[in-house]
Write a protein that holds these residues in place. Structure first.
Motif, short mmCIF file in Angstrom:
data_model
loop_
_atom_site.label_atom_id
_atom_site.label_comp_id
_atom_site.label_asym_id
_atom_site.label_seq_id
_atom_site.Cartn_x
_atom_site.Cartn_y
_atom_site.Cartn_z
N THR A 1 0.83 -1.21 0.00
CA THR A 1 0.00 0.00 0.00
C THR A 1 0.86 1.26 0.00
OG1 THR A 1 -1.79 -1.17 1.14
CG2 THR A 1 -1.80 1.23 1.29
N VAL B 1 -0.22 3.11 -3.42
CA VAL B 1 -1.42 3.92 -3.27
C VAL B 1 -1.18 5.43 -3.30
CG1 VAL B 1 -3.34 4.45 -1.69
CG2 VAL B 1 -2.77 2.08 -2.23
N MET C 1 -2.93 -5.07 -7.80
CA MET C 1 -3.47 -5.05 -6.44
C MET C 1 -4.31 -6.30 -6.16
SD MET C 1 -2.14 -2.48 -4.96
CE MET C 1 -3.06 -1.76 -3.62
#
Length: 176
Positions: free
Chosen positions: A81, A85, A145
């Motif tokens: 992440t 992200v 992901m």
């Protein structure tokens, strides 16, 4: 047969020079495809997926297993992440602002597909667009992901024997 000799980096991760070379070839193929120079440059995307599988597997098996499995899984997801992200959401955020500034509306389903990493599914349904902002290429991040969610969970929680059996079974050609 040669051996891998990972070199440590400032953040504690290990890099494999030959894998970095493959990343260069993959990136060059994708750029050449988009420039119309190499009609089979899409193979670079598949090469990126293979590299990702190798790197994730190497990262997981090299980590100590003295922590409980769920704690290791949380750490795995946290690392992925943090790596993906922030930049991804910044890009999508700029796209949303650009679309709104241009007077376009943003469809909730399309927005959620981008933010929820199922943009590849939305594109398969003929959706997933932001007006005036290129997002079609983001399907690859959604696939990555989803891969981390499924494979990462199996890799961290399943026994080594189970992981090897799954990898072997997934490499077999389909029955026809």
């Amino acid at each position: 047969m040669g051996s891998f000799s990972p070199a440590g980096t400032a953040d504690g991760s290990k890099r494999v020079a030959s894998v970095d070379s493959l990343r260069c070839f993959a990136m060059t193929a994708v750029v050449a495809q988009h420039c119309g120079l190499m009609p089979f440059g899409w193979t670079g995307v598949w090469l990126f997926f293979v590299i990702s599988g190798f790197v994730v597997t190497l990262a997981v098996i090299e980590r100590p297993t003295d922590r409980p499995p769920l704690e290791r899984l949380r750490g795995f997801f946290r690392r992925r992440t943090i790596r993906i992200v922030p930049v991804y959401y910044a890009y999508v955020g700029v796209g949303i602002l650009a679309s709104l500034a241009a007077g376009a509306s943003v469809d909730l389903f399309d927005l959620l597909s981008l933010l929820g990493f199922y943009h590849n599914v939305a594109m398969g349904l003929g959706r997933g667009q932001l007006s005036d902002w290129p997002v079609a290429h983001l399907w690859t991040i959604s696939v990555e992901m989803q891969f981390y969610l499924v494979y990462g969970t199996v890799l961290v929680l399943a026994s080594r024997r189970t992981v090897i059996a799954i990898l072997f079974a997934s490499s077999l050609p389909p029955l026809s």
